[in-house]
Scaffold this active site. Structure first.
Site, short mmCIF file in Angstrom:
data_model
loop_
_atom_site.label_atom_id
_atom_site.label_comp_id
_atom_site.label_asym_id
_atom_site.label_seq_id
_atom_site.Cartn_x
_atom_site.Cartn_y
_atom_site.Cartn_z
NE ARG A 142 -16.09 -13.43 19.57
CZ ARG A 142 -16.65 -14.50 18.98
NH1 ARG A 142 -16.08 -15.67 19.06
NH2 ARG A 142 -17.75 -14.39 18.29
CE1 TYR A 145 -14.40 -21.51 25.22
CE2 TYR A 145 -13.69 -20.50 23.16
CZ TYR A 145 -14.05 -21.62 23.89
OH TYR A 145 -14.05 -22.86 23.29
CG ASN A 174 -16.49 -22.04 14.24
OD1 ASN A 174 -15.33 -21.62 14.14
ND2 ASN A 174 -17.47 -21.31 14.69
CB SER A 189 -26.81 -25.12 17.29
OG SER A 189 -25.95 -24.14 17.75
CG ASN A 190 -28.67 -19.34 17.32
OD1 ASN A 190 -29.13 -19.95 18.28
ND2 ASN A 190 -28.33 -18.07 17.39
N GLY A 207 -23.03 -11.14 7.30
CA GLY A 207 -22.90 -12.59 7.12
C GLY A 207 -21.69 -12.98 6.27
CD GLN A 209 -20.29 -12.69 10.08
OE1 GLN A 209 -20.48 -12.03 9.06
NE2 GLN A 209 -21.16 -12.70 11.08
NE ARG A 277 -11.31 -17.64 15.04
CZ ARG A 277 -12.36 -17.72 15.84
NH1 ARG A 277 -13.12 -18.75 15.85
NH2 ARG A 277 -12.64 -16.73 16.63
N1 UDP Z 1 -23.77 -16.07 13.87
C1 UDP Z 1 -24.87 -15.55 13.20
N2 UDP Z 1 -26.11 -15.86 13.65
C2 UDP Z 1 -26.32 -16.66 14.73
C3 UDP Z 1 -25.19 -17.18 15.43
C4 UDP Z 1 -23.93 -16.85 14.97
O1 UDP Z 1 -24.74 -14.83 12.20
O2 UDP Z 1 -27.49 -16.90 15.06
C5 UDP Z 1 -22.43 -15.75 13.38
C6 UDP Z 1 -21.51 -15.12 14.42
O3 UDP Z 1 -21.70 -13.73 14.45
C7 UDP Z 1 -20.16 -15.53 13.91
C8 UDP Z 1 -20.39 -16.88 13.24
O4 UDP Z 1 -21.79 -16.96 13.01
O5 UDP Z 1 -19.70 -14.64 12.92
C9 UDP Z 1 -19.97 -18.05 14.09
O6 UDP Z 1 -20.50 -17.86 15.35
P1 UDP Z 1 -20.49 -18.97 16.45
O7 UDP Z 1 -21.20 -18.39 17.64
O8 UDP Z 1 -21.00 -20.23 15.88
O9 UDP Z 1 -18.96 -19.22 16.79
P2 UDP Z 1 -17.65 -18.28 16.88
O10 UDP Z 1 -16.80 -18.75 15.78
O11 UDP Z 1 -18.04 -16.85 16.71
O12 UDP Z 1 -17.11 -18.55 18.23
#
Ligand code: UDP
Length: 353
Positions: A142, A145, A174, A189-190, A207, A209, A277
């Site tokens: 990361r 970014y 987020n 969105s995914n 999941g 997190q 977070r």
């Molecule tokens: N995540 C997930 N499935 C997805 C996309 C994201 O489980 O299809 C998880 C990702 O691993 C993270 C959290 O959702 O723990 C948020 O991810 P995102 O990419 O939205 O933003 P981030 O906070 O990680 O920048």
């Protein structure tokens, strides 16, 4: 009368801010510069205001004689699969563009910047106050970014300290909502794209997190107040987000209830995926009294689902363009990327056949 520049004004958040800027009566000219990497002109297509001028190009390459009273810099991808795919470009968008855009600020002007909660890395304390210095890895996936946002913050706070420039820096948690790209690749969105196409929501790891999910209208209201509407003396970075912390699994589960027939599939964990977070909003409550990211995720996600449905209907009814596929994302980790859009088109073709 003010001249304002929005770098990244065709993007998800940038275009919402453009809508709000155009409500101002003290605005003489609004220039948007956007290279359409993650932004799209569709986000501005509804605007008929002659004060708006849109330039397609990278913020770090901007050439103009104009000087702006306010510059808002949002020209960066924010979705991990997008920024990880092109780290040099990500670093340029944040570091080089911030350095470059400062040259176009009129004397006494204000520079506003959307930084990120990723400056806290994988935080060791929760919630995270602005004073927390973060647990960040400059060798991690990361880093393009989070480190470039940190460097851009450094550029701005040093410009404030050394040259007295008026800077406004927000650290966004987020954000989701209408105008996210269908192939954005972030969690909400995914899951929504997947719920409407393959029916399989990819949860990375267990999941458990957590994130703090902010609905776009609430977040943009906070940005408007901080960037130009309220009189503010606070000079530091400001957390902007919802402080209700929800696990990724709970969000995915909720979306399966909105899209009957969809289900969760577990995919391998993402390296260095932050475990939690959540913003500490103590400073925010002092700076923007009364502000709250009040939309519960259940309501915001349902609204966003409706918007995704409409966009997909539009994709299905719009003519299939020959030549290169418009959505080119080749997402390394599982996600809809171009795949679900291609799946929709394939399905459509077979429906038509
Ligand atoms: N995540 C997930 N499935 C997805 C996309 C994201 O489980 O299809 C998880 C990702 O691993 C993270 C959290 O959702 O723990 C948020 O991810 P995102 O990419 O939205 O933003 P981030 O906070 O990680 O920048």
């Amino acid at each position: 009368m003010k001249k304002v520049l929005v770098a990244g004004g065709a993007g998800f958040l940038g275009s919402h801010l453009v809508d709000r800027l155009l409500r101002r009566s003290d605005l003489e000219r609004l220039v948007v510069i956007d290279n359409l990497w993650t932004g799209t002109l569709d986000n501005l297509a509804h605007i008929r205001d002659p004060r708006l001028q849109v330039e397609v190009g990278a913020a770090e390459d901007l050439v103009t004689d104009m000087r702006f009273d306010e510059i808002l810099h949002l020209a960066s991808p924010a979705s991990p699969p997008w920024y990880m795919r092109d780290p040099v470009r990500t670093i340029k968008a944040n570091v080089v563009a911030t350095m470059h855009l400062l040259n176009f600020l009129a004397p006494g002007g204000r520079f506003s910047f959307t930084s990120t909660s990723e400056v806290y890395g994988d935080p060791l304390i929760s919630p995270q106050p602005e004073s927390y210095r973060g647990s960040v890895d400059c060798t991690g996936p990361r880093s393009s970014y989070d480190e470039s946002k940190r460097c851009a913050e450094a550029l701005l706070f040093e410009s404030q300290r050394v040259h007295g420039i008026d800077v406004r820096v927000v650290r966004l948690f987020n954000v989701y909502g209408p105008r996210t790209r269908l192939d954005d690749g972030r969690a909400v969105s995914n899951f929504l794209s997947q719920a409407l196409t393959t029916g399989e929501l990819t949860v990375y790891g267990d999941g458990l997190q957590t994130r703090s999910w902010g609905y776009v209208d609430d977040i943009v209201e906070g940005l408007e107040r901080f960037f130009w509407r309220d009189k503010i003396s606070y000079k530091g970075p400001l957390n902007v987000g919802n402080d209700r912390e929800i696990s990724v699994l709970d969000v995915a589960r909720y979306i399966t209830t909105l899209a009957p027939g969809s289900r969760i599939v577990f995919a391998p964990p993402i390296p260095q995926d932050p475990t939690n977070r959540r913003p500490d909003l103590t400073v925010m409550r002092g700076v923007l009294p009364g502000w709250e990211a009040a939309t519960p995720y259940e309501e915001g996600v349902a609204k966003t689902l409706q918007w995704f449905r409409e966009q997909m209907e539009h994709e299905l009814t719009a003519p299939v363009a020959p030549g290169p596929v418009r959505l080119q994302a080749s997402v390394k980790r599982p996600g809809p990327g171009s795949a679900s859009v291609l799946a929709m088109r394939k399905r459509r073709r077979s429906q038509l056949a």
